[in-house]
Design a protein around this motif. Sequence first.
Motif, PDB file in Angstrom:
ATOM      1  N   GLY B 398       0.890  -1.227  -0.154  1.00 19.15           N
ATOM      2  CA  GLY B 398      -0.139   0.103   0.018  1.00 19.15           C
ATOM      3  C   GLY B 398       0.925   1.384   0.145  1.00 19.15           C
ATOM      4  O   GLY B 398       2.097   1.092  -0.282  1.00 19.15           O
ATOM      5  N   ASP B 399       0.393   2.524   0.042  1.00 16.96           N
ATOM      6  CA  ASP B 399       0.905   3.609   0.048  1.00 16.96           C
ATOM      7  C   ASP B 399       1.702   3.645   1.306  1.00 16.96           C
ATOM      8  O   ASP B 399       3.031   4.143   1.161  1.00 16.96           O
ATOM      9  CB  ASP B 399       0.027   4.738  -0.041  1.00 16.96           C
ATOM     10  CG  ASP B 399      -0.630   4.899  -1.298  1.00 16.96           C
ATOM     11  OD1 ASP B 399      -0.082   4.387  -2.256  1.00 16.96           O
ATOM     12  OD2 ASP B 399      -1.811   5.490  -1.616  1.00 16.96           O
ATOM     13  N   ASP B 413       3.925   0.825  10.491  1.00 18.64           N
ATOM     14  CA  ASP B 413       4.578   1.364   9.205  1.00 18.64           C
ATOM     15  C   ASP B 413       6.079   0.860   9.189  1.00 18.64           C
ATOM     16  O   ASP B 413       6.875   1.212   9.973  1.00 18.64           O
ATOM     17  CB  ASP B 413       4.228   2.635   9.084  1.00 18.64           C
ATOM     18  CG  ASP B 413       2.846   3.211   9.110  1.00 18.64           C
ATOM     19  OD1 ASP B 413       2.119   2.284   8.923  1.00 18.64           O
ATOM     20  OD2 ASP B 413       2.713   4.569   8.824  1.00 18.64           O
TER      21      ASP B 413
END
Lengths: 443, 443
Positions: B398-399, B413
């Motif tokens: 994903g981004d 993250d």
Amino acid sequence: MSRLSGFPEWLPAQRAVEQRVIDLLRETFELHGFAGLETRAVEPVEQLLRKGEIDKEVYAVRRLHADDDAADSLALHFDLTVPFARYVVENANDLEFPFRRYQIQKVWRGERPQQGRFREFTQADIDVVARDVLPFHFDVEVARVMAEALSRLPVPRLRLQVSNRKVLEGFYRGLGVAEPTAVMQAVDKLDKLPQDAVRSLLLQAGLDERQADACLALSAISTSDSSFAEQVTALGVEHELLAEGLAELVRVIDGCAGIEGVDVVVDLRIARGLDYYTGTVFETRMAGYEHLGSVCSGGRYDELARDNRNTYPGVGISLGVSRILSPLFADGLVADRSVPSVVLVAVHDEAERAASDALATALRSRGIATEVAPAAQRLGKQIRHAERRGIPYVLFPGDAVQVKDLRTGDQVDVDPTTWTPAPDDLRAGIVRPTPAPPEETTP
Amino acid sequence: MSRLSGFPEWLPAQRAVEQRVIDLLRETFELHGFAGLETRAVEPVEQLLRKGEIDKEVYAVRRLHADDDAADSLALHFDLTVPFARYVVENANDLEFPFRRYQIQKVWRGERPQQGRFREFTQADIDVVARDVLPFHFDVEVARVMAEALSRLPVPRLRLQVSNRKVLEGFYRGLGVAEPTAVMQAVDKLDKLPQDAVRSLLLQAGLDERQADACLALSAISTSDSSFAEQVTALGVEHELLAEGLAELVRVIDGCAGIEGVDVVVDLRIARGLDYYTGTVFETRMAGYEHLGSVCSGGRYDELARDNRNTYPGVGISLGVSRILSPLFADGLVADRSVPSVVLVAVHDEAERAASDALATALRSRGIATEVAPAAQRLGKQIRHAERRGIPYVLFPGDAVQVKDLRTGDQVDVDPTTWTPAPDDLRAGIVRPTPAPPEETTP
């Protein structure tokens, strides 16, 4: 005492190359999540003979003084696919599907020995098997994993040729051919027969000239990217199965893009004679050794195995490790040392052997493979002992420890607690044979 | 379909342990300069039967449709020593002596299967062989190398017991015993028979009570250092061969000092029944699994092989890999994952599989074994797919790329171009079984 024909054995410096090849394969397979597996060497004879055709190649195994009970009639496995299929069914409850496995083992065939054909040889297989449904992206994965593995091997350049039975069968059906299998078997002979002879076979199989020429035109298509699809389309044949096969084949060749050190190509001459392949098929040629035929083959089978409740579709590919290495060994492929040792520690006097042992232990504790001279001979003899084995360094104990690099002759003082050989010296190098002369085409 | 008794096959998480054991053995052997070798699986039957006694254990191998020529009468090897001896003689001109080799291969015996006894099993052998003369320090080396290897294995503690036939034979001769071999065979039974029974055997063999008691006193001596020598001397027996054997045995036990994680002891009960050992002998017991008998045995043989010109003395030791692992597998020894994968990359949508593939490729390029989810199912299912295999991390594309540690549940993250799992996570951990209950002595 005489060697047994068809049962090759390698010298230590050859075995070191084979071990390196196996290590590189294993490393690549494991990086992609393939689990290592071994199956027993024997299967019940009737299990092996179910596929027919190969019964005379099987080695039966029997206790020398067995009671005459035919019940335990066993034979050595002749490939790794049949045992794997049996293993999957036996252990289905304990396996997680889709199941990726690699398997590197010896197999045995009672064939007449000839160059590149053995009675005992090593194969390296990867397969992905699922329960009931195996998505197509696993065909792409298997192609890519084996291509990556092949690209790393210290052998002449390999050419992985991909085709798809749906393309061939769909094309033949689109042409109006009633028996696509006969065409496939004829086309499969293009490796061994001239094109004219194959054309005759096609005509004998009932094709008209237009159909035969179209089949040969299809088989001549080979590209290293997805442009093959346009070339096929330009032949003007349409069929649903053909379209499905083309889409699959495009995904495989696109999925293998960007791997250096190996050629991956679509080659529509590849059909694989074996019945059980149903889509993607693979063959592989080694540059300069095309006479060996395919050294790494496989494909998609919609039913690798079956039990009472499920079918197990699979896709896999099998590399002939011995088949590749044996002719290369004959041509001079070899490791540049016959032992793993990087260093030989000299011994000045048997009474001081413990000092040499201590130095060796210290080097080993830092991962440097080391042996100690077998006898306190004069140093020239100890150095020659290292040279004959290809060991690059000799370490001389003493108040001032010295290391001699046998390749340059340089001898320098070193601190044995910190000295480390050049990283490239930590394991044997591989000496490749000079390229073989251009291949003569065998008619 | 039924399993074949005596031909064990492991599940992937068990095979991972076996592979780790083999890797540790190989690494240790290579650090000491032992070259890896493989020999063919078959030998001529008459070659295997030369040592007698074991003919009924041999598996004969024959092409299923062979012509009736008994000329190619072959059998599967039942150990790695006989094939190695044959290999040494066949390749003597191409080998450098003294020659160190390790060999890790399957062997086959037609024995009745029982716990710890198989018809197909893996052995790991090291041997040093020389032409005509092999200095004694190689006995010390072989003991030390195997002790170091054993100390690294993920198994219950191993106890390497060293003895020396010269000590035993010299002691018996010094006592005035005429037939030391009979005494050795009786003493060798102390593992299976109570001491009284062995004493009776000794008396039956013609020893008087004083001699029998002295032999039993000798066999009771066991020390972890060289103090055994004084205890032997205190028994008041003198003989040249005894003195020679004691000096040898002191060198071996002193040479094995300081290796952690394994017990190396002198144990004068160890005689090894086999004729061909001439000095140092080894046996090994595994804590809690003493009923298996010796799992790693060997010794010095003054004639491993012979050709027209030379004899080839050797010293070696052979570890029963399957013999150790099979009962441990039965008790729960297993790897904590069934695949090599450290990371599963999730797939949000089949149309975005390429993005997941690219993340996986990037991780693999940094040596992180990675697989991609087989289908774009909902994430809970993909996570369970990883959990069932023991894969510790799931990476979500994903981004903002995220990683979930399935053991802690933490999800963070990460930068996928630099993120690396903890070093200990890069390969599977090993789950050891809870210790077995105290051993019952089998009379």
